[in-house]
Design a protein around this motif. Structure first.
Motif, PDB file in Angstrom:
ATOM      1  N   ASP A 140       0.703  -1.266   0.006  1.00 49.31           N
ATOM      2  CA  ASP A 140      -0.171   0.026  -0.004  1.00 49.31           C
ATOM      3  C   ASP A 140       0.787   1.296   0.000  1.00 49.31           C
ATOM      4  OD1 ASP A 140      -1.940  -1.568   0.073  1.00 49.31           O
ATOM      5  OD2 ASP A 140      -2.952  -0.876   1.797  1.00 49.31           O
ATOM      6  N   LEU A 141       2.041   1.127   0.686  1.00 43.90           N
ATOM      7  CA  LEU A 141       2.987   2.411   0.583  1.00 43.90           C
ATOM      8  C   LEU A 141       3.459   2.455  -0.535  1.00 43.90           C
ATOM      9  CD1 LEU A 141       5.006   2.038   3.914  1.00 43.90           C
ATOM     10  CD2 LEU A 141       3.898   3.786   3.278  1.00 43.90           C
ATOM     11  N   ILE A 142       3.954   1.332  -1.618  1.00 45.24           N
ATOM     12  CA  ILE A 142       4.412   1.582  -2.854  1.00 45.24           C
ATOM     13  C   ILE A 142       3.289   1.880  -3.940  1.00 45.24           C
ATOM     14  CG2 ILE A 142       5.625   0.390  -4.561  1.00 45.24           C
ATOM     15  CD1 ILE A 142       7.130  -1.194  -2.742  1.00 45.24           C
ATOM     16  N   ASP A 143       2.138   1.475  -3.636  1.00 52.80           N
ATOM     17  CA  ASP A 143       1.017   1.691  -4.540  1.00 52.80           C
ATOM     18  C   ASP A 143       0.031   2.674  -4.310  1.00 52.80           C
ATOM     19  OD1 ASP A 143       2.110  -0.388  -6.021  1.00 52.80           O
ATOM     20  OD2 ASP A 143       0.784  -2.001  -5.085  1.00 52.80           O
ATOM     21  N   ARG A 144       0.244   3.757  -3.241  1.00 52.69           N
ATOM     22  CA  ARG A 144      -0.679   4.429  -2.842  1.00 52.69           C
ATOM     23  C   ARG A 144      -1.081   5.403  -4.036  1.00 52.69           C
ATOM     24  NH1 ARG A 144       4.060   5.926  -0.373  1.00 52.69           N
ATOM     25  NH2 ARG A 144       4.931   7.886  -0.649  1.00 52.69           N
ATOM     26  N   GLU A 145      -0.261   5.965  -4.647  1.00 52.75           N
ATOM     27  CA  GLU A 145      -0.706   6.842  -5.689  1.00 52.75           C
ATOM     28  C   GLU A 145      -1.531   6.120  -7.059  1.00 52.75           C
ATOM     29  OE1 GLU A 145       0.073   9.993  -5.586  1.00 52.75           O
ATOM     30  OE2 GLU A 145       1.113  10.049  -3.995  1.00 52.75           O
ATOM     31  N   ARG A 146      -1.094   4.823  -7.274  1.00 50.39           N
ATOM     32  CA  ARG A 146      -1.929   4.438  -8.104  1.00 50.39           C
ATOM     33  C   ARG A 146      -3.374   3.748  -7.591  1.00 50.39           C
ATOM     34  NH1 ARG A 146       0.770   1.736 -12.825  1.00 50.39           N
ATOM     35  NH2 ARG A 146       2.987   2.223 -12.874  1.00 50.39           N
ATOM     36  N   ASP A 147      -3.453   3.542  -6.497  1.00 47.84           N
ATOM     37  CA  ASP A 147      -4.484   3.178  -5.716  1.00 47.84           C
ATOM     38  C   ASP A 147      -5.639   4.311  -5.643  1.00 47.84           C
ATOM     39  OD1 ASP A 147      -3.636   0.451  -5.224  1.00 47.84           O
ATOM     40  OD2 ASP A 147      -3.378   1.025  -3.050  1.00 47.84           O
ATOM     41  N   LEU A 168      -3.606   4.655   3.122  1.00 50.90           N
ATOM     42  CA  LEU A 168      -2.646   5.385   2.836  1.00 50.90           C
ATOM     43  C   LEU A 168      -3.042   6.172   1.425  1.00 50.90           C
ATOM     44  CD1 LEU A 168       0.217   2.588   3.293  1.00 50.90           C
ATOM     45  CD2 LEU A 168       0.233   4.976   4.222  1.00 50.90           C
ATOM     46  N   ALA A 169      -3.789   5.517   0.686  1.00 51.70           N
ATOM     47  CA  ALA A 169      -4.269   6.073  -0.591  1.00 51.70           C
ATOM     48  C   ALA A 169      -5.162   7.512  -0.181  1.00 51.70           C
ATOM     49  CB  ALA A 169      -4.774   5.093  -1.572  1.00 51.70           C
ATOM     50  N   SER A 170      -6.109   7.142   0.759  1.00 47.73           N
ATOM     51  CA  SER A 170      -6.918   8.356   1.078  1.00 47.73           C
ATOM     52  C   SER A 170      -6.520   9.535   2.112  1.00 47.73           C
ATOM     53  CB  SER A 170      -8.131   7.398   1.871  1.00 47.73           C
ATOM     54  OG  SER A 170      -7.745   7.390   3.146  1.00 47.73           O
ATOM     55  N   GLY A 171      -5.248   8.989   2.589  1.00 49.33           N
ATOM     56  CA  GLY A 171      -4.350   9.924   3.530  1.00 49.33           C
ATOM     57  C   GLY A 171      -4.907   9.678   4.906  1.00 49.33           C
ATOM     58  N   ALA A 172      -5.721   8.563   5.375  1.00 52.41           N
ATOM     59  CA  ALA A 172      -6.123   8.425   6.705  1.00 52.41           C
ATOM     60  C   ALA A 172      -4.975   8.090   7.616  1.00 52.41           C
ATOM     61  CB  ALA A 172      -7.044   7.468   6.737  1.00 52.41           C
ATOM     62  N   PRO A 193     -11.603   2.673  -8.532  1.00 50.63           N
ATOM     63  CA  PRO A 193     -12.716   2.586  -7.728  1.00 50.63           C
ATOM     64  C   PRO A 193     -12.901   2.356  -6.186  1.00 50.63           C
ATOM     65  CG  PRO A 193     -12.985   1.134  -9.357  1.00 50.63           C
ATOM     66  CD  PRO A 193     -11.604   1.564  -9.465  1.00 50.63           C
ATOM     67  N   GLU A 194     -12.229   1.367  -5.990  1.00 50.36           N
ATOM     68  CA  GLU A 194     -12.402   0.843  -4.516  1.00 50.36           C
ATOM     69  C   GLU A 194     -11.000   0.900  -3.827  1.00 50.36           C
ATOM     70  OE1 GLU A 194     -13.638  -3.142  -4.546  1.00 50.36           O
ATOM     71  OE2 GLU A 194     -15.343  -2.970  -5.540  1.00 50.36           O
ATOM     72  N   LYS A 195      -9.871   0.605  -4.123  1.00 52.25           N
ATOM     73  CA  LYS A 195      -8.450   0.872  -3.609  1.00 52.25           C
ATOM     74  C   LYS A 195      -8.418   2.278  -2.978  1.00 52.25           C
ATOM     75  CE  LYS A 195      -6.575  -3.268  -5.459  1.00 52.25           C
ATOM     76  NZ  LYS A 195      -5.615  -4.028  -6.376  1.00 52.25           N
ATOM     77  N   CYS A 196      -9.040   3.376  -3.828  1.00 50.65           N
ATOM     78  CA  CYS A 196      -8.835   4.599  -3.296  1.00 50.65           C
ATOM     79  C   CYS A 196      -8.991   4.953  -1.904  1.00 50.65           C
ATOM     80  CB  CYS A 196      -9.362   5.659  -4.341  1.00 50.65           C
ATOM     81  SG  CYS A 196     -11.497   5.389  -4.448  1.00 50.65           S
ATOM     82  N   ARG A 197      -9.842   3.978  -1.563  1.00 47.48           N
ATOM     83  CA  ARG A 197     -10.609   4.331  -0.142  1.00 47.48           C
ATOM     84  C   ARG A 197      -9.552   3.705   1.109  1.00 47.48           C
ATOM     85  NH1 ARG A 197     -15.504   3.412  -2.610  1.00 47.48           N
ATOM     86  NH2 ARG A 197     -15.668   1.272  -2.337  1.00 47.48           N
TER      87      ARG A 197
END
Length: 290
Positions: A60-67, A78-82, A71-75
């Protein structure tokens, strides 16, 4: 999100059901009456669960920008900034340290397998996940290491038949996952996961079909092999085959008609037909081997 919830989401505890592969040797090796052995297997399962969570944190650290484009992984936290990067690194580090400590308490072999699992997944996260077909074989290898940890790691002789079955079923799930990802992203798959540019739904269909057939055939042959009959003293394991066939067919249905298949753990926990097939298989196997 607030409190502990985002950290639990990052660790993905529902994925710990994959550690069930660790118990294969205990079940088919007739070792369930050995309390010490059961304790060791439980420690190894816990070690793999924590190691897997550490791997999810790294991914998730490595893929956070792609996530953020999914449509689902953006939540994801790490991707959402929580959750911040530093917090994630500390959490992942604590998980892998605990996993290594638990494995070392069982045996050096178990420790070596956990280290191998971690190294394999680091290589996967840093680049091998972009190599078509090899990426799925690496995912499969992670499950095979779970089986080996629950056998060689606790001094149970692994069955070659079960290793073959394990490889085929995990390849099936891996290729199904890639198919589901392509379907979910509708043409934008490559922007989320580079390797998806090299996959084609028609080719994946063939790979899924071959690995599904391989799973059914290898498990069926295992149930009637002379080695199996001699070890378990029964020819009745063949009656557990329908549960395996139904489970695979149900998974294919979810993949092609319900938009599922992207997460085997979630599918097992959410779909009552799939869960029923698994529970029916497990109960029948235990009943026949007891």
């Amino acid at each position: 999100m607030a409190g502990i919830a985002p950290y639990l989401k990052l660790l993905r505890p529902y994925q710990w059901v994959k550690s069930g592969f660790v118990f294969v040797g205990l079940l088919f090796g007739h070792a369930w009456n050995d309390a010490v052995l059961i304790g060791d297997v439980l420690l190894v399962a816990a070690a793999f669960s924590l190691a897997a969570s550490a791997v999810y944190v790294l991914n998730d650290l490595i893929d956070r920008e792609r996530d953020r484009e999914h449509p689902e992984k953006c939540r994801r936290p790490l991707a959402s900034g929580a959750i911040g990067v530093t917090q994630a690194l500390l959490l992942g580090g604590a998980c892998i340290a605990a996993a290594l400590a638990l494995a070392a308490a069982v045996s050096l072999t178990a420790l070596a397998i956990i280290v191998g699992y971690a190294a394999l997944n680091i290589a996967y996260s840093l680049g091998l996940k972009h190599v078509v077909v090899l990426d799925v074989f690496i995912i499969s290898a992670g499950f095979m290491l779970r089986i080996l940890a629950g056998t060689l790691g606790v001094d149970i002789e692994p069955s070659h038949w079960l290793l073959l079955c394990g490889m085929m079923i995990t390849l099936f799930l891996g290729f199904a996952k890639r198919y589901a990802e392509i379907a979910a992203l509708e043409g934008g798959a490559g922007s989320h996961r580079k390797v998806l540019e090299d996959y084609d739904p028609a080719v994946l269909d063939q790979m899924i079909g071959i690995s599904a057939a391989g799973t059914i055939v290898s498990y069926s042959l295992y149930t009637v092999s002379a080695e199996t009959v001699a070890m378990h003293g029964t020819t009745a394991l063949i009656y557990t085959v329908p549960f395996v066939v139904y489970g695979i067919f149900r998974y294919l249905f979810l993949l092609h008609r319900r938009g599922g298949g992207g997460d085997p753990s979630a599918a097992l926990l959410r779909d009552r037909h799939l869960a029923g097939a698994f529970v029916g298989w497990l109960i029948s196997v235990v009943a026949l081997l007891a």
